[in-house]
Motif scaffolding. Sequence first.
Motif, PDB file in Angstrom:
ATOM      1  N   ALA A 120     -56.440  88.452 -14.310  1.00  0.00           N
ATOM      2  CA  ALA A 120     -55.336  87.725 -13.672  1.00  0.00           C
ATOM      3  C   ALA A 120     -55.063  86.405 -14.395  1.00  0.00           C
ATOM      4  O   ALA A 120     -53.900  86.010 -14.582  1.00  0.00           O
ATOM      5  CB  ALA A 120     -55.660  87.490 -12.199  1.00  0.00           C
ATOM      6  N   ALA A 121     -56.143  85.719 -14.802  1.00  0.00           N
ATOM      7  CA  ALA A 121     -55.974  84.455 -15.523  1.00  0.00           C
ATOM      8  C   ALA A 121     -55.348  84.682 -16.891  1.00  0.00           C
ATOM      9  O   ALA A 121     -54.434  83.948 -17.308  1.00  0.00           O
ATOM     10  CB  ALA A 121     -57.338  83.775 -15.665  1.00  0.00           C
ATOM     11  N   PHE A 122     -55.816  85.709 -17.600  1.00  0.00           N
ATOM     12  CA  PHE A 122     -55.248  85.999 -18.917  1.00  0.00           C
ATOM     13  C   PHE A 122     -53.772  86.352 -18.815  1.00  0.00           C
ATOM     14  O   PHE A 122     -52.962  85.954 -19.658  1.00  0.00           O
ATOM     15  CB  PHE A 122     -56.008  87.151 -19.574  1.00  0.00           C
ATOM     16  CG  PHE A 122     -57.427  86.813 -19.940  1.00  0.00           C
ATOM     17  CD1 PHE A 122     -57.816  85.497 -20.126  1.00  0.00           C
ATOM     18  CD2 PHE A 122     -58.374  87.814 -20.103  1.00  0.00           C
ATOM     19  CE1 PHE A 122     -59.120  85.167 -20.453  1.00  0.00           C
ATOM     20  CE2 PHE A 122     -59.670  87.499 -20.434  1.00  0.00           C
ATOM     21  CZ  PHE A 122     -60.052  86.174 -20.597  1.00  0.00           C
ATOM     22  N   ASP A 123     -53.415  87.103 -17.760  1.00  0.00           N
ATOM     23  CA  ASP A 123     -52.010  87.452 -17.572  1.00  0.00           C
ATOM     24  C   ASP A 123     -51.185  86.206 -17.264  1.00  0.00           C
ATOM     25  O   ASP A 123     -50.059  86.060 -17.755  1.00  0.00           O
ATOM     26  CB  ASP A 123     -51.891  88.462 -16.428  1.00  0.00           C
ATOM     27  CG  ASP A 123     -50.446  88.793 -16.101  1.00  0.00           C
ATOM     28  OD1 ASP A 123     -49.716  89.238 -17.023  1.00  0.00           O
ATOM     29  OD2 ASP A 123     -50.030  88.596 -14.945  1.00  0.00           O
ATOM     30  N   HIS A 124     -51.752  85.292 -16.453  1.00  0.00           N
ATOM     31  CA  HIS A 124     -51.030  84.062 -16.099  1.00  0.00           C
ATOM     32  C   HIS A 124     -50.738  83.228 -17.346  1.00  0.00           C
ATOM     33  O   HIS A 124     -49.646  82.672 -17.504  1.00  0.00           O
ATOM     34  CB  HIS A 124     -51.852  83.254 -15.098  1.00  0.00           C
ATOM     35  CG  HIS A 124     -51.241  81.927 -14.746  1.00  0.00           C
ATOM     36  ND1 HIS A 124     -50.138  81.801 -13.911  1.00  0.00           N
ATOM     37  CD2 HIS A 124     -51.561  80.658 -15.131  1.00  0.00           C
ATOM     38  CE1 HIS A 124     -49.816  80.536 -13.786  1.00  0.00           C
ATOM     39  NE2 HIS A 124     -50.662  79.809 -14.525  1.00  0.00           N
ATOM     40  N   PHE A 125     -51.711  83.142 -18.252  1.00  0.00           N
ATOM     41  CA  PHE A 125     -51.525  82.323 -19.459  1.00  0.00           C
ATOM     42  C   PHE A 125     -50.967  83.139 -20.625  1.00  0.00           C
ATOM     43  O   PHE A 125     -50.938  82.674 -21.763  1.00  0.00           O
ATOM     44  CB  PHE A 125     -52.860  81.697 -19.868  1.00  0.00           C
ATOM     45  CG  PHE A 125     -53.338  80.647 -18.906  1.00  0.00           C
ATOM     46  CD1 PHE A 125     -52.697  79.411 -18.833  1.00  0.00           C
ATOM     47  CD2 PHE A 125     -54.406  80.897 -18.058  1.00  0.00           C
ATOM     48  CE1 PHE A 125     -53.140  78.439 -17.934  1.00  0.00           C
ATOM     49  CE2 PHE A 125     -54.841  79.936 -17.167  1.00  0.00           C
ATOM     50  CZ  PHE A 125     -54.212  78.708 -17.090  1.00  0.00           C
ATOM     51  N   GLU A 126     -50.572  84.404 -20.325  1.00  0.00           N
ATOM     52  CA  GLU A 126     -49.948  85.280 -21.328  1.00  0.00           C
ATOM     53  C   GLU A 126     -50.820  85.438 -22.562  1.00  0.00           C
ATOM     54  O   GLU A 126     -50.372  85.341 -23.705  1.00  0.00           O
ATOM     55  CB  GLU A 126     -48.561  84.757 -21.712  1.00  0.00           C
ATOM     56  CG  GLU A 126     -47.602  84.722 -20.535  1.00  0.00           C
ATOM     57  CD  GLU A 126     -46.214  84.249 -20.937  1.00  0.00           C
ATOM     58  OE1 GLU A 126     -46.066  83.764 -22.077  1.00  0.00           O
ATOM     59  OE2 GLU A 126     -45.292  84.360 -20.113  1.00  0.00           O
ATOM     60  N   ILE A 127     -52.087  85.675 -22.324  1.00  0.00           N
ATOM     61  CA  ILE A 127     -53.037  85.905 -23.417  1.00  0.00           C
ATOM     62  C   ILE A 127     -53.164  87.402 -23.654  1.00  0.00           C
ATOM     63  O   ILE A 127     -53.542  88.149 -22.750  1.00  0.00           O
ATOM     64  CB  ILE A 127     -54.426  85.308 -23.083  1.00  0.00           C
ATOM     65  CG1 ILE A 127     -54.313  83.802 -22.888  1.00  0.00           C
ATOM     66  CG2 ILE A 127     -55.430  85.643 -24.179  1.00  0.00           C
ATOM     67  CD1 ILE A 127     -55.607  83.149 -22.438  1.00  0.00           C
ATOM     68  N   GLY A 128     -52.819  87.866 -24.815  1.00  0.00           N
ATOM     69  CA  GLY A 128     -52.884  89.282 -25.143  1.00  0.00           C
ATOM     70  C   GLY A 128     -54.016  89.589 -26.098  1.00  0.00           C
ATOM     71  O   GLY A 128     -54.764  88.695 -26.524  1.00  0.00           O
ATOM     72  N   MET A 129     -54.155  90.870 -26.469  1.00  0.00           N
ATOM     73  CA  MET A 129     -55.239  91.268 -27.371  1.00  0.00           C
ATOM     74  C   MET A 129     -55.070  90.657 -28.755  1.00  0.00           C
ATOM     75  O   MET A 129     -56.052  90.416 -29.449  1.00  0.00           O
ATOM     76  CB  MET A 129     -55.276  92.801 -27.477  1.00  0.00           C
ATOM     77  CG  MET A 129     -55.621  93.498 -26.163  1.00  0.00           C
ATOM     78  SD  MET A 129     -55.689  95.281 -26.314  1.00  0.00           S
ATOM     79  CE  MET A 129     -57.109  95.463 -27.401  1.00  0.00           C
ATOM     80  N   GLU A 130     -53.798  90.407 -29.134  1.00  0.00           N
ATOM     81  CA  GLU A 130     -53.560  89.827 -30.452  1.00  0.00           C
ATOM     82  C   GLU A 130     -54.046  88.383 -30.553  1.00  0.00           C
ATOM     83  O   GLU A 130     -54.204  87.846 -31.651  1.00  0.00           O
ATOM     84  CB  GLU A 130     -52.063  89.904 -30.796  1.00  0.00           C
ATOM     85  CG  GLU A 130     -51.154  89.091 -29.897  1.00  0.00           C
ATOM     86  CD  GLU A 130     -50.786  89.817 -28.617  1.00  0.00           C
ATOM     87  OE1 GLU A 130     -49.977  89.268 -27.859  1.00  0.00           O
ATOM     88  OE2 GLU A 130     -51.317  90.936 -28.387  1.00  0.00           O
ATOM     89  N   ASP A 131     -54.277  87.734 -29.387  1.00  0.00           N
ATOM     90  CA  ASP A 131     -54.763  86.349 -29.388  1.00  0.00           C
ATOM     91  C   ASP A 131     -56.285  86.266 -29.481  1.00  0.00           C
ATOM     92  O   ASP A 131     -56.838  85.170 -29.544  1.00  0.00           O
ATOM     93  CB  ASP A 131     -54.299  85.641 -28.106  1.00  0.00           C
ATOM     94  CG  ASP A 131     -52.787  85.612 -27.994  1.00  0.00           C
ATOM     95  OD1 ASP A 131     -52.142  85.280 -29.009  1.00  0.00           O
ATOM     96  OD2 ASP A 131     -52.253  85.953 -26.924  1.00  0.00           O
ATOM     97  N   SER A 132     -56.959  87.406 -29.440  1.00  0.00           N
ATOM     98  CA  SER A 132     -58.418  87.392 -29.468  1.00  0.00           C
ATOM     99  C   SER A 132     -58.933  87.094 -30.877  1.00  0.00           C
ATOM    100  O   SER A 132     -58.337  87.503 -31.872  1.00  0.00           O
ATOM    101  CB  SER A 132     -58.958  88.750 -28.987  1.00  0.00           C
ATOM    102  OG  SER A 132     -60.348  88.802 -29.167  1.00  0.00           O
ATOM    103  N   MET A 133     -60.052  86.370 -30.946  1.00  0.00           N
ATOM    104  CA  MET A 133     -60.694  86.082 -32.234  1.00  0.00           C
ATOM    105  C   MET A 133     -61.937  86.950 -32.423  1.00  0.00           C
ATOM    106  O   MET A 133     -62.742  86.702 -33.315  1.00  0.00           O
ATOM    107  CB  MET A 133     -61.084  84.596 -32.293  1.00  0.00           C
ATOM    108  CG  MET A 133     -59.890  83.651 -32.181  1.00  0.00           C
ATOM    109  SD  MET A 133     -60.388  81.927 -32.179  1.00  0.00           S
ATOM    110  CE  MET A 133     -61.094  81.766 -33.814  1.00  0.00           C
TER     111      MET A 133
END
Length: 334
Positions: A120-133
């Motif tokens: 839910a937090a990742f969706d709120h901040f629009e964090i997708g798989m492409e943002d992962s390091m």
Amino acid sequence: MIKKIFIIFQRDLKTSIRNFITLYIIVVPVIFAVVINVFSPGINDTTVEIVLLEGENIQQSEYFKQFAKVELLETLEDVENRVKKRDNIVAVLPDQNDEYFVLTQGNEPDYVVDYVRNLAAFDHFEIGMEDSMVEIVDYGREIPPLKKLMVNAAIMFTSVLGGMIIALNIVEEKTDNTISAINLSPVSRIGFIAGKSMIGVVIPVVGTLLILIITGFRDVNFFHALLMVATSCIISILVGFIEGINNDDVMNAAGNMKMLFLPMFGAIAAEELLADKWQPLFYWIPFYWTYKGNDLVLSNRGSWIDIIGYSGIVFGISVVVFLVLAPRIRKGLE
């Protein structure tokens, strides 16, 4: 001699196809393979389930579907009733401030609740798989452990069913009063036993090939698989002869053959669940070594030396069992 053995095998095969029970046993490997494909999870399948209000936030539901199993319900009451059920599904619902909260029953594992909260937090901040390091590095094992275990058990189960077919055929021979005719026929007793045994090897071998192909294990070494199956059938064949000779009823013979399932499943449980110090207690069970050999075959990690070693142990135990049971089989055919 070989021609006479094949004639006995063909006769048993025709008789088995006409009999409903043995025909069912013949098609069981295909049923096993289909069931395994349906129920075994993929190695990357998630077990986390989330319930959402249908149509409330389409973008959010699409995001969650990438990482969890999402169920959509129409009303808030439906969602609450769904969360109260016995499984570990949790809900993500909007509050009065246009924010979201996680609704749980209260007894869900912490990792499930934390996982959904993070999503839910990742969706709120629009964090997708492409943002992962983070980069995924694995050992290349793409086979789910549960699926491999189920296929291994199905192969061993098929070898027992081969012995059950032999038992049923001998009982029918006794019912028709034809088994005593062996003493008057040109077929030797060894030839008769070999002919009767063929169906107990052919059915498991064909069944194993079908299971491997249907469940997706097409890249294994089939010669390794066939060697393990052929040696594991010996015990089932011997027990099949004994049960066929000692029983006059088909159901009793089939029921007694089920006694082989106890050491089979015990060997599997020992290998999977017990510590190394308890393993020697199960060395006397041929299914224990068959399971270990099949595991190497399905993992594509076994060399010829490994497979010959495991099949050799199974064969050695089978020889001991044969020496014990041979007098009873010989007497029963007289």
